[in-house]
Write a protein that holds these residues in place. Structure first.
Motif, PDB file in Angstrom:
ATOM      1  N   SER A 134       0.841  -1.195   0.000  1.00 24.26           N
ATOM      2  CA  SER A 134       0.000   0.000   0.000  1.00 24.26           C
ATOM      3  C   SER A 134       0.874   1.242   0.000  1.00 24.26           C
ATOM      4  N   GLY A 135       0.438   2.237  -0.727  1.00 22.21           N
ATOM      5  CA  GLY A 135       1.156   3.511  -0.734  1.00 22.21           C
ATOM      6  C   GLY A 135       2.290   3.562  -1.737  1.00 22.21           C
ATOM      7  N   SER A 136       2.487   2.487  -2.501  1.00 26.07           N
ATOM      8  CA  SER A 136       3.621   2.471  -3.429  1.00 26.07           C
ATOM      9  C   SER A 136       3.270   3.036  -4.807  1.00 26.07           C
ATOM     10  N   GLY A 137       2.000   3.333  -5.039  1.00 24.85           N
ATOM     11  CA  GLY A 137       1.641   4.015  -6.275  1.00 24.85           C
ATOM     12  C   GLY A 137       0.832   3.196  -7.270  1.00 24.85           C
ATOM     13  N   LYS A 138       0.263   2.079  -6.830  1.00 24.67           N
ATOM     14  CA  LYS A 138      -0.515   1.233  -7.749  1.00 24.67           C
ATOM     15  C   LYS A 138      -1.729   1.979  -8.311  1.00 24.67           C
ATOM     16  N   SER A 139      -2.487   2.615  -7.412  1.00 28.21           N
ATOM     17  CA  SER A 139      -3.682   3.335  -7.876  1.00 28.21           C
ATOM     18  C   SER A 139      -3.299   4.485  -8.796  1.00 28.21           C
ATOM     19  N   THR A 140      -2.240   5.180  -8.442  1.00 27.62           N
ATOM     20  CA  THR A 140      -1.771   6.297  -9.268  1.00 27.62           C
ATOM     21  C   THR A 140      -1.437   5.805 -10.670  1.00 27.62           C
ATOM     22  N   LEU A 141      -0.730   4.686 -10.753  1.00 27.45           N
ATOM     23  CA  LEU A 141      -0.354   4.136 -12.058  1.00 27.45           C
ATOM     24  C   LEU A 141      -1.587   3.719 -12.868  1.00 27.45           C
ATOM     25  N   LEU A 142      -2.546   3.067 -12.199  1.00 28.21           N
ATOM     26  CA  LEU A 142      -3.766   2.627 -12.895  1.00 28.21           C
ATOM     27  C   LEU A 142      -4.563   3.833 -13.387  1.00 28.21           C
ATOM     28  N   HIS A 143      -4.638   4.876 -12.561  1.00 26.54           N
ATOM     29  CA  HIS A 143      -5.389   6.073 -12.962  1.00 26.54           C
ATOM     30  C   HIS A 143      -4.737   6.770 -14.150  1.00 26.54           C
ATOM     31  N   ILE A 144      -3.413   6.785 -14.182  1.00 24.51           N
ATOM     32  CA  ILE A 144      -2.724   7.407 -15.319  1.00 24.51           C
ATOM     33  C   ILE A 144      -2.905   6.536 -16.571  1.00 24.51           C
ATOM     34  N   ALA A 145      -2.761   5.233 -16.407  1.00 19.46           N
ATOM     35  CA  ALA A 145      -2.929   4.320 -17.553  1.00 19.46           C
ATOM     36  C   ALA A 145      -4.352   4.420 -18.112  1.00 19.46           C
ATOM     37  N   GLY A 146      -5.332   4.639 -17.211  1.00 16.54           N
ATOM     38  CA  GLY A 146      -6.728   4.686 -17.627  1.00 16.54           C
ATOM     39  C   GLY A 146      -7.227   6.079 -17.937  1.00 16.54           C
ATOM     40  N   LEU A 147      -6.317   7.046 -18.012  1.00 12.91           N
ATOM     41  CA  LEU A 147      -6.628   8.415 -18.444  1.00 12.91           C
ATOM     42  C   LEU A 147      -7.541   9.151 -17.465  1.00 12.91           C
ATOM     43  N   LEU A 148      -7.534   8.701 -16.191  1.00 12.48           N
ATOM     44  CA  LEU A 148      -8.308   9.401 -15.170  1.00 12.48           C
ATOM     45  C   LEU A 148      -7.456  10.466 -14.493  1.00 12.48           C
ATOM     46  N   ASP A 149      -6.133  10.347 -14.657  1.00 10.29           N
ATOM     47  CA  ASP A 149      -5.196  11.303 -14.073  1.00 10.29           C
ATOM     48  C   ASP A 149      -4.076  11.497 -15.102  1.00 10.29           C
ATOM     49  N   THR A 150      -3.364  12.610 -14.994  1.00 15.62           N
ATOM     50  CA  THR A 150      -2.291  12.841 -15.961  1.00 15.62           C
ATOM     51  C   THR A 150      -0.930  12.745 -15.272  1.00 15.62           C
TER      52      THR A 150
END
Ligand code: ADP
Ligand code: ADP
Length: 223
Positions: free
Chosen positions: A43-59
């Motif tokens: 947890s906290g290592s950036g999995k959600s961040t990576l998924l959100h960027i890959a899925g175009l929900l975040d830049t």
């Protein structure tokens, strides 16, 4: 072309403040058609961040996201939103189904929004529900379904618009171990049948071992 190609992805939160966190430091990833990868990291290592960027929900702050060979950064906002709706399916730890609509309606609505006709949308929803064993629950609202059923309906919704890429963030993390196992098997069958590419974040090493490859996020890069 790979279905998903991430190159040199960097992401820092709270840049220039005492709370600055560099989460991604040049993450690279390629997923070919039909490949299913597990993403395992604490947890906290950036999995959600990576998924959100890959899925175009975040830049990302730097780097490139390409889906089916198309550089997403080169698209207008409108075309990027269209790509997200058409090419990417998301599954979260919690189902996020619309509570006032039935299981069927939750799967039909994204298709109607994409211009699919009502009859075709219903037939496709029923087919998806049958494949994961929730077709008998079509007219139930989410609150009337068990946790495992809710999550299976959420899988159907994620696949409703026939995406090329499935991104899942702890898709069975909210279920007891036995239910998680059954529901994960249903998801894998559905993914394999449709030839989808998928990136699935999980803490469960047993589930990860059933995918094609296990990726780890270590100090902001994928290994
Ligand atoms: P994981 O999914 O592996 O748990 P996350 O991508 O959610 O990791 O978070 C990675 C790090 O970035 C964590 O330290 C988290 O607190 C931080 N973080 C995530 N989102 C934000 C945000 N919007 N603003 C500030 N920090 C964030
Ligand atoms: P689980 O053991 O998976 O948590 P539940 O005990 O919640 O399952 O539910 C068992 C079955 O009863 C499920 O098929 C579910 O769809 C159905 N069910 C549960 N609550 C309701 C309800 N309020 N209305 C209709 N069906 C329900």
């Amino acid at each position: 072309n790979p279905v998903l190609h991430l190159s040199g992805i960097e992401k820092t939160y709270n840049e220039g403040t005492p709370g600055e966190i560099r989460v991604l430091r040049g993450a690279n990833l390629q997923i070919a058609r039909g490949e299913v990868f597990a993403l395992v990291a604490p947890s906290g290592s950036g999995k959600s961040t990576l998924l959100h960027i890959a899925g175009l929900l975040d830049t990302a702050d730097a780097g490139q996201v390409a889906i089916n060979g198309q550089d997403m950064g080169a698209l207008s906002d409108r075309r990027r939103t269209a790509a997200r709706r058409n090419e990417v399916g998301f599954i979260y730890q919690f189902h996020h189904l619309l509570p006032e609509f039935t299981a069927m309606e939750n799967i039909v609505l994204p298709q109607l929004a994409n211009g699919v006709g009502d009859k075709a949308a219903r037939d496709h929803a029923m087919d998806l529900m049958a494949r994961v064993g929730v077709d008998t629950r079509a007219t139930h609202r989410p609150a009337e379904l068990s946790g495992g059923e809710q999550q299976r309906v959420a899988f159907c919704r994620a696949l409703a618009n026939r995406p090329a890429l499935l991104l899942a963030d702890e898709p069975t993390g909210n279920l007891d171990p036995d239910t998680a196992d059954t529901v994960f098997n249903a998801l894998m069958e559905l993914v394999r049948d449709t030839g989808l590419s998928a990136l699935i974040a999980t803490h469960n090493l047993e589930l990860a071992a059933r995918m094609d490859r296990t990726l780890r996020l270590d100090a902001g890069v994928i290994v």
